[in-house]
Design a protein around this motif. Structure first.
Motif, short mmCIF file in Angstrom:
data_model
loop_
_atom_site.label_atom_id
_atom_site.label_comp_id
_atom_site.label_asym_id
_atom_site.label_seq_id
_atom_site.Cartn_x
_atom_site.Cartn_y
_atom_site.Cartn_z
N ARG A 147 0.83 -1.20 0.00
CA ARG A 147 0.00 0.00 0.00
C ARG A 147 0.86 1.25 0.00
O ARG A 147 0.58 2.23 -0.70
N ILE A 148 1.96 1.22 0.79
CA ILE A 148 2.86 2.37 0.83
C ILE A 148 3.52 2.57 -0.53
O ILE A 148 3.67 3.71 -1.00
N LYS A 149 3.90 1.47 -1.19
CA LYS A 149 4.51 1.58 -2.52
C LYS A 149 3.54 2.21 -3.50
O LYS A 149 3.91 3.09 -4.29
N ILE A 150 2.29 1.75 -3.45
CA ILE A 150 1.29 2.32 -4.36
C ILE A 150 1.06 3.80 -4.06
O ILE A 150 0.93 4.63 -4.97
N ASP A 151 1.01 4.14 -2.77
CA ASP A 151 0.84 5.54 -2.39
C ASP A 151 2.01 6.39 -2.90
O ASP A 151 1.81 7.52 -3.37
N LEU A 152 3.22 5.83 -2.80
CA LEU A 152 4.39 6.57 -3.30
C LEU A 152 4.33 6.75 -4.81
O LEU A 152 4.69 7.82 -5.33
N LEU A 153 3.89 5.70 -5.51
CA LEU A 153 3.77 5.82 -6.96
C LEU A 153 2.72 6.85 -7.35
O LEU A 153 2.91 7.65 -8.27
N GLU A 154 1.59 6.82 -6.63
CA GLU A 154 0.56 7.82 -6.92
C GLU A 154 1.04 9.23 -6.56
O GLU A 154 0.74 10.18 -7.27
N ALA A 155 1.80 9.33 -5.46
CA ALA A 155 2.35 10.64 -5.10
C ALA A 155 3.34 11.12 -6.15
O ALA A 155 3.39 12.31 -6.49
#
Length: 363
Positions: free
Chosen positions: A153-161
């Motif tokens: 989830r953190i990786k996806i959040d970083l990618l979206e950020a």
């Protein structure tokens, strides 16, 4: 893949096996009605435990049933192995030892009954430790699964950020360029236009020359400002499709057939990082795992999608599992609403498809 039996499966096997032993004793020694009723009641309790998780106090029911039939049948003493086992698997082994007192009052063989109780105690302890270890392992697995999901989830959040930052950076750059053009180039061109309009109505040749010189200076400043703006906008590093072409042109191990179609300027900047990563991952896999002699790379851009496919003509091992690099690419593609798929039937094929946002690169 073989199915691994749960520890509770063997616990239930032991429970019904004990009922089977009691039935055997009933048939071999005393086939009386009292013994049958005793065995039937213990079987009902065993069936309930098989279907439901009964509380530990339910062992008192088994013990009461056995105590009730002490005066009528010796099989009731053997039935005490059931509450001994149930107390032990609940972590109450000390209390189960109290049932060993019945050895001094039994009409059955005390030696045989002692070993019968002892095996119930032993298998109960073994089942208790096994169930406890299973619970600990499940808790650890749940913690690891939770940590893995949290990391994803953190990786996806970083990618979206990262995507959002790229878009914001593009908007800020457009705002900076428009403000610079407005503050410098726009003012000079507007002043030059007004000066040319006033030039038509000036009668004094000297004033007309001064006004014409002012128009010339403004146009020179505008030209200089425009050149500086264009120079500042020109990237110092390769971007977009040029970076893909640079990677391909500097790949000397195998011949690459490169094709592109569509308007690549529509592809936003944040998408190029994923397309570049897919190209590098595919070329790396060819070097490590394939004996290919040719690679075909095709980039196709439309108004709705950007599609990059990399196909080689080599043979690869039949691997069912996907490497961490490919899994990372698939996760990044999902965060952008796209997909990364692979196929090993005829060489190695990697296809990355990313939907284009409305407005394309203008976003």
């Amino acid at each position: 893949m073989k199915m691994i039996k749960e520890p509770m499966f063997f616990v239930n096997v032991w429970r019904f096996l004990m009922i089977g032993v009691l039935i055997h004793l009933w048939i071999m020694e005393e086939a009386t009605t009292n013994s049958f009723i005793l065995i039937l009641l213990l079987m009902i309790m065993t069936s309930l435990r098989w279907r439901f998780a009964l509380p530990v106090w339910s062992v008192l029911v088994d013990a009461f049933i056995c105590f009730l039939f002490f005066p009528y049948t010796a099989i009731s003493y053997y039935g005490l192995a059931v509450p001994i086992f149930e107390l032990t698997i609940k972590g109450r082994a000390v209390f189960s030892l109290l049932f060993f007192i019945s050895l001094f009052f039994t009409s059955a063989s005390p030696n045989l009954l002692f070993w019968f109780f002892l095996q119930a105690l032993f298998f109960g302890l073994f089942s208790y430790l096994t169930l406890k270890n299973q619970k600990v392992n499940k808790l650890e697995a749940d913690e690891q699964r939770k940590a893995r999901y949290e990391l994803e989830r953190i990786k996806i959040d970083l990618l979206e950020a990262n995507q959002s930052v790229s878009q914001q950076a593009g908007l800020m750059e457009r705002y900076r360029i428009s403000r610079e053009l407005h503050d410098h180039l726009g003012h000079d061109l507007t002043g030059a236009s007004l000066a040319l309009q006033a030039y038509e109505y000036i009668q004094d040749p000297h004033e007309a020359d001064k006004l014409l010189e002012e128009v010339k200076n403004r146009l020179e400043r505008s030209t200089k400002s425009l050149r500086e703006t264009v120079h500042n906008m020109t990237p110092t590093t390769l971007m977009g499709v040029e970076n893909l072409e640079y990677i391909i042109n500097n790949y000397y191990q195998i011949d690459i057939d490169w094709k592109k179609s569509g308007d690549t300027l529509q592809v936003p900047a944040y998408m190029w990082s994923l397309l570049e990563a897919c190209l590098k991952e595919a070329l790396t896999n060819v070097v490590r795992h394939s004996n290919a002699t040719k690679i075909e790379v095709d980039l196709h851009v439309t108004g709705t999608i950007a599609r990059l496919s990399i196909q080689d003509n080599g043979t690869v091992p039949n691997q069912n599992q996907t490497g961490s690099g490919l899994r990372s690419l698939q996760m990044r593609a999902r965060s952008l609403g796209g997909s990364v798929s692979i196929n090993r039937d005829n060489g190695f094929l990697l296809v990355c498809v990313i939907p284009m946002e409305k407005g394309g690169a203008d976003k």
